[in-house]
Design an enzyme around this catalytic site. Structure first.
Site, PDB file in Angstrom:
ATOM      1  N   HIS A 155      47.603  44.589  34.032  1.00  0.00           N
ATOM      2  CA  HIS A 155      47.612  42.877  33.794  1.00  0.00           C
ATOM      3  C   HIS A 155      47.620  42.384  35.124  1.00  0.00           C
ATOM      4  CE1 HIS A 155      51.691  42.825  35.298  1.00  0.00           C
ATOM      5  NE2 HIS A 155      51.957  43.694  34.884  1.00  0.00           N
ATOM      6  N   GLY A 156      46.928  41.033  34.903  1.00  0.00           N
ATOM      7  CA  GLY A 156      46.811  40.125  36.235  1.00  0.00           C
ATOM      8  C   GLY A 156      48.103  39.494  36.357  1.00  0.00           C
TER       9      GLY A 156
END
Ligand code: NAG
Length: 479
Positions: free
Chosen positions: A76-77
């Protein structure tokens, strides 16, 4: 009334600034973060993707080769901190900030004025409701990664969308779900048609470790090597240097320094254009030691430091192998794109199972000096939005037999597995590497009763060995 209040406020601000200036005249300022032109931005798992991705552009051209599938695992970012981190930030940082300003007014401490002023203006902007949520910067990381990928592999990633052609899967969390959505938006103009199935509560492909009793048992405590580093003389000297730079007469605790480090690196990732005043607490050497501490921690929690982690990387390695093998043998339908969205542990475990980022030495508390150039570097292998991709190619050079190749990528740059060149491996080599991994992939040991079964199964063997040794003993003494 209002005007006089404004005037008073302005005078007070002026007085505060003058006090800071007066302090500066009498201070040695050893280092000014705001003025630093080459900031050290490798913050292990909290590194912004922008600071580490391979920025080469353009279509990937392998002569006489056609890509058939892009297999992609993305962390995920950039997110907001977890609950306990937000809590310690809220409890510790405003007080530390005030003390640091007071210390400098009392002519203790060596921060420069620009850093002090930035610190004075700092406010904690994150609250407990935002814990672990993907930030706008994190959305952008995934969106732009997908856009670049589709330009790089147009033959497979710019085909009209159908749900059988493009497979998406994410774990059960807002940050991975939203990462998947942003990635889809980067690939397809009409992202609303993209089928992103809801997460399974138990995902044995992307998060086998959360279902693994034996692993969870071990994960509860801090790795001993990490403890040793944190309590050792090198870290104590870092704490002493940071404390004196900030103007404290007695040393801060490690948790204070760690919370400052967290605020510094999260803030750098939330907005890559701005700098965090908290980073001014550290010089580059100190940031490198804190980075090593993180690398060491993950080495034991999700990397080579514990064989259980390596084993837990097999479901994804197996998935990759089986899909590519189906393409190689022409058996069954395969999507053109397979996209997974998960967590740092997922990524580290797969990397370890593949033999990537492996050092010839074990990372320990006492060998930091020898491992400054290490391969196991979370900043470069598992930053926010860090990723690992593999592209399967079919090649038909004129006058030569058809061949198959696999290109491995990490952070959009070449990932060199043993026996590959600039990310490129022959399919035969990948098969040799991964077929046994796929065949041996079995997580029954996670339940915790594996050990007794093995002992029981080995008893006849042990008995036979003892018998053999007894006869050997007899033979030797008869001679
Ligand atoms: C702390 O400062 C001393 C004196 O400048 C230096 O020798 C030492 O290496 C520093 N420690 C760390 C961990 O950077």
């Amino acid at each position: 009334m209002d005007t006089s209040r404004t005037t008073t406020a302005a005078l007070m601000a002026l007085a505060a600034t003058l006090a800071l200036l007066a302090g500066a005249l009498a201070r040695d300022t050893d280092y000014c973060y705001q003025d630093e032109s080459e900031k050290y931005l490798l913050f292990a798992s909290k590194t912004a993707y922008e600071f580490v991705r391979d920025s080469r552009r353009g279509a990937e051209i392998l002569p006489h080769c056609t890509p058939l599938q892009v297999w992609w695992l993305n962390r995920h970012g950039t997110r907001y901190p977890g609950k306990s981190t937000i809590k310690s930030m809220a409890e510790k940082l405003p007080g530390l900030r005030d003390s640091i300003l007071t210390n400098h007014q009392e002519r203790s401490g060596r921060l420069c004025d620009a850093d002090l002023e930035a610190l004075q203006q700092w406010k904690l902007t994150v609250s407990e409701g935002q814990e672990n949520v993907l930030t706008p910067a994190g959305e952008q990381e995934l969106f732009l990664t997908a856009k670049r990928l589709s330009d790089r592999f147009p033959e497979v990633l710019k085909l009209p969308y159908t749900s059988s052609r493009y497979k998406f899967q994410h774990t059960d969390s807002q940050r991975t779900q939203e990462s998947a959505r942003q990635f889809a938006r980067g690939l397809f103009t009409d992202a609303d048609v993209v089928n992103i199935p809801p997460a399974d509560k138990k995902d044995l492909l992307l998060q086998p470790y959360t279902e693994c009793k034996v692993w969870l048992e071990g994960d509860k405590s801090d790795p001993p090597e990490w403890r040793k580093l944190v309590e050792g003389s090198l870290m104590q000297s870092l704490i002493a240097n940071v404390s004196s730079r900030l103007g404290f007469r007695s040393d801060l605790k490690f948790v204070d320094v760690d919370t400052i480090y967290d605020m510094c690196r999260f803030q750098e990732a939330w907005d890559v254009q701005k700098t965090s005043p908290w980073c001014a607490a550290f010089n580059k050497d100190e940031l490198k030691l804190l980075e090593y501490a993180e690398d060491l921690r993950y080495y034991y929690k999700s990397g080579y430091g514990d064989e259980k982690n390596v084993k837990l990387g097999c479901p994804l390695a197996k998935d990759l192998y089986e899909r590519f093998n189906a393409l190689a043998t022409g058996q069954g339908e395969q999507p053109a794109g397979v996209f997974y969205f998960a967590h740092s542990s997922t990524l580290h475990m797969l990397q370890s199972r593949l033999g990537a980022f492996r050092d010839p030495w074990t990372l320990r508390a006492d060998n930091y000096q020898y491992l400054r150039q290490r391969a196991w570097r979370i900043s470069l292998m598992g930053s926010f939005a860090g990723n690992l991709g593999a592209v399967f190619y079919k090649c038909a050079p004129p006058g030569e037999p058809e061949s198959k190749q696999v290109l491995f990528l990490a952070g959009e740059g070449p990932l060199d597995l043993p026996g590959c060149k600039v990310g490129l491996c022959t399919w035969e080599h990948v098969k040799q590497l991964l077929e046994p991994v796929a065949q041996e992939c079995n997580l029954d040991w996670c339940e915790g009763n594996g050990a007794t079964t093995i002992t029981a199964a080995h008893l006849p063997f042990v008995a036979a060995l003892l018998l053999a040794l007894t006869s050997l003993h007899e033979i030797v003494f008869e001679l």
